[in-house]
Design an enzyme around this catalytic site. Structure first.
Site, PDB file in Angstrom:
ATOM      1  N   ASN A   7       0.875  -1.172   0.000  1.00 61.16           N
ATOM      2  CA  ASN A   7       0.000   0.000   0.000  1.00 61.16           C
ATOM      3  C   ASN A   7       0.915   1.226   0.000  1.00 61.16           C
ATOM      4  O   ASN A   7       1.469   1.586   1.036  1.00 61.16           O
ATOM      5  CB  ASN A   7      -0.894  -0.040   1.238  1.00 61.16           C
ATOM      6  CG  ASN A   7      -1.837   1.142   1.299  1.00 61.16           C
ATOM      7  OD1 ASN A   7      -1.774   2.055   0.471  1.00 61.16           O
ATOM      8  ND2 ASN A   7      -2.715   1.143   2.281  1.00 61.16           N
ATOM      9  N   ARG A  91      -2.463  -2.060  -3.584  1.00 61.84           N
ATOM     10  CA  ARG A  91      -3.672  -1.263  -3.397  1.00 61.84           C
ATOM     11  C   ARG A  91      -3.579  -0.048  -4.319  1.00 61.84           C
ATOM     12  O   ARG A  91      -2.571   0.670  -4.294  1.00 61.84           O
ATOM     13  CB  ARG A  91      -3.766  -0.796  -1.954  1.00 61.84           C
ATOM     14  CG  ARG A  91      -4.920   0.140  -1.737  1.00 61.84           C
ATOM     15  CD  ARG A  91      -4.968   0.639  -0.321  1.00 61.84           C
ATOM     16  NE  ARG A  91      -6.104   1.498  -0.157  1.00 61.84           N
ATOM     17  CZ  ARG A  91      -6.072   2.661   0.480  1.00 61.84           C
ATOM     18  NH1 ARG A  91      -4.962   3.101   1.025  1.00 61.84           N
ATOM     19  NH2 ARG A  91      -7.160   3.389   0.577  1.00 61.84           N
ATOM     20  N   HIS A 180     -12.890   2.793   0.063  1.00 61.07           N
ATOM     21  CA  HIS A 180     -12.905   1.695   1.056  1.00 61.07           C
ATOM     22  C   HIS A 180     -13.556   0.442   0.475  1.00 61.07           C
ATOM     23  O   HIS A 180     -14.065  -0.399   1.215  1.00 61.07           O
ATOM     24  CB  HIS A 180     -13.698   2.056   2.329  1.00 61.07           C
ATOM     25  CG  HIS A 180     -13.108   3.139   3.172  1.00 61.07           C
ATOM     26  ND1 HIS A 180     -13.888   4.096   3.771  1.00 61.07           N
ATOM     27  CD2 HIS A 180     -11.833   3.415   3.512  1.00 61.07           C
ATOM     28  CE1 HIS A 180     -13.107   4.928   4.459  1.00 61.07           C
ATOM     29  NE2 HIS A 180     -11.849   4.531   4.303  1.00 61.07           N
ATOM     30  N   ARG A 241     -12.095  15.136   8.248  1.00 55.57           N
ATOM     31  CA  ARG A 241     -12.844  15.566   7.054  1.00 55.57           C
ATOM     32  C   ARG A 241     -14.281  15.899   7.426  1.00 55.57           C
ATOM     33  O   ARG A 241     -14.891  15.220   8.246  1.00 55.57           O
ATOM     34  CB  ARG A 241     -12.851  14.458   5.993  1.00 55.57           C
ATOM     35  CG  ARG A 241     -11.498  14.202   5.391  1.00 55.57           C
ATOM     36  CD  ARG A 241     -11.601  13.166   4.262  1.00 55.57           C
ATOM     37  NE  ARG A 241     -10.364  12.415   4.182  1.00 55.57           N
ATOM     38  CZ  ARG A 241     -10.284  11.100   4.048  1.00 55.57           C
ATOM     39  NH1 ARG A 241     -11.372  10.370   3.948  1.00 55.57           N
ATOM     40  NH2 ARG A 241      -9.124  10.501   3.997  1.00 55.57           N
ATOM     41  N   GLU A 385      -8.006  -5.357   5.099  1.00 54.38           N
ATOM     42  CA  GLU A 385      -7.846  -5.003   3.688  1.00 54.38           C
ATOM     43  C   GLU A 385      -6.657  -5.735   3.053  1.00 54.38           C
ATOM     44  O   GLU A 385      -6.704  -6.098   1.888  1.00 54.38           O
ATOM     45  CB  GLU A 385      -7.699  -3.477   3.550  1.00 54.38           C
ATOM     46  CG  GLU A 385      -9.036  -2.792   3.833  1.00 54.38           C
ATOM     47  CD  GLU A 385      -8.951  -1.279   3.935  1.00 54.38           C
ATOM     48  OE1 GLU A 385      -8.731  -0.776   5.044  1.00 54.38           O
ATOM     49  OE2 GLU A 385      -9.109  -0.611   2.913  1.00 54.38           O
TER      50      GLU A 385
END
Ligand code: AMP
Length: 397
Positions: A7, A91, A180, A241, A385
């Site tokens: 990743n 990823r 996601h 956020r 993940e």
């Protein structure tokens, strides 16, 4: 088969070497401050101590070389030669409308990922650098790209279009993509398996609540809606956020405080969410919980606003699917914060949720947290993940 899962960010790189037969993590770690002074690699073999080594890494290629060296280290390594890395899973954040599935990487795929750079200017270029560096260092090893957006490509047009002139979709690809996706796909499947059901027979709402947070409506195994949009800024209130807001706020605040668009975007991405709502107290729910327990109104209002937004989205997705069979909580907050789960579920009685407070006192493992008689099953399913990327990679190579 041993799969290296990568990743890659602009200045960091997370990795795991996973044996796909046992699904055991053989080693994992990260490289930090790539291309910046003070770079270091963290390496941890299964069952061993975490090692932190300061080492210059001017480029991602040097960082990946250090990862491979650590994996093959005579004392603490877990493989003897590079031939034991049989595939690499990468990823990739944005696959646009081009990728509805993971793919084996070739030159055409690299060009198509590059074409999506405009949609994720901070992430896709870094992902590409990581892929190219791995290709240089491990020629001939098959590599797979697993996209954050791919799982949501099944969304119907009515869910992915914004109410703006259609030409902006046709000409500029402005639409909801969602993110996601690897997590939403993994958790929806695990939810069904945990409940002894088939994901193709279920309506599931996945609540991925971490520093970045999103919900998805997974109808018979397919994502039909999700809360993040063109970018990961839309939807829930997150760590820093803002999530959804009236777009006219930008004009209003821009004029009032003489802020230009980059300054406004920085505020929405980095200074908002529970961090901004708590008056810069923290973006971490552990701190907010401590503050709320000490009756600090800043911690209480941030948590309440966060929970309320999740409650509203669950209602919206139950409506979108005309029902819901299971609600799954996952990611850092969803897996660890029992109080968040409890406060959200307190408002779901209308759906037939019977919450089990005792069963909810659990952390980090698959668990049923609703009563057996509950019309809608509520579960905690830890996301993974890296394992999902490993599985996708093996399926393709
Ligand atoms: P993620 O982005 O999935 O890694 O989630 C990270 C976030 O999870 C952190 O910023 C915390 O807000 C939250 N978190 C992690 N551990 C806990 C915990 N024990 N209790 C509450 N929140 C936690």
């Amino acid at each position: 088969m041993n799969v290296l899962v990568i990743n890659c960010g602009s200045s960091s790189l997370k990795y795991q070497l996973i044996n796909s037969d046992s699904e055991a993590v053989l080693a994992k770690g990260l490289c930090e401050r790539i291309g910046i002074d003070g770079s270091r690699i963290v390496y941890q073999p299964a069952g061993g101590e975490k090692e932190v080594t300061e080492s210059p890494m001017p480029t991602h290629q040097q960082a990946i070389q250090l990862v491979l060296d650590a994996l093959m280290n005579e004392k603490t390594g877990v493989i003897k030669s590079l031939s034991e890395v049989e595939a690499v899973g990468h990823r990739v954040v944005h696959g646009g409308e081009k990728f509805a599935k993971s793919v084996v990487i070739d030159d055409e795929v690299l060009a198509a990922v590059e074409a999506c750079n405009d949609l994720a200017p901070l992430h896709n270029p870094a992902n590409l650098i990581g892929i190219r560096a791995c290709q240089e260092l491990m020629p001939g090893v098959p590599m797979v790209a697993v996209f954050d957006t791919a799982f949501h490509q099944t969304m119907p047009e009515k869910a992915y279009l914004y109410g703006i002139p259609y030409k902006y979709y046709e000409e500029d690809q402005v639409r909801r993509y969602g993110f996601h996706g690897t997590s939403h796909s993994f958790v929806s499947k695990e939810t069904a398996a945990f409940l002894g059901k088939n994901v193709e027979d279920m309506k599931i709402i996945v609540c991925h609540l971490g520093n970045g947070a999103s919900l998805s409506a997974v109808d018979h195994g397919k994502s039909v809606d999700t809360s993040m949009g063109l970018t990961p800024l839309e939807g829930l209130i997150m760590g820093t956020r803002s999530g959804d807001l009236d777009p006219a706020i930008l004009e209003y605040l821009g004029k009032k405080h003489n802020m230009d668009l980059p300054a406004l975007m920085n505020m929405l991405n980095k200074e908002s969410g529970v961090y901004g709502l708590s008056g810069d107290l923290s973006s971490d729910f552990r701190d907010l919980e401590d503050a709320a327990a000490a009756n600090n109104p800043a911690g209480i209002r941030a948590r309440n606003a966060f929970n309320y937004r999740v409650i509203k989205y669950i209602g919206a997705y139950a409506a979108a699917m005309n029902g819901v069979d299971a609600i799954a909580f996952t990611a850092g907050v969803g897996e660890n914060d029992a109080l968040v789960r409890k406060d959200i579920c307190a408002n779901l009685g209308y759906l037939g949720v019977e919450f089990d407070e005792e069963a909810n006192n659990v952390r980090g493992k698959d668990a049923l947290i609703s009563k057996p008689s509950s019309k809608v099953a509520v579960v905690l399913i830890p996301t993974n993940e890296e394992l999902a990327i490993c599985r996708e990679t093996v399926a393709l190579v």
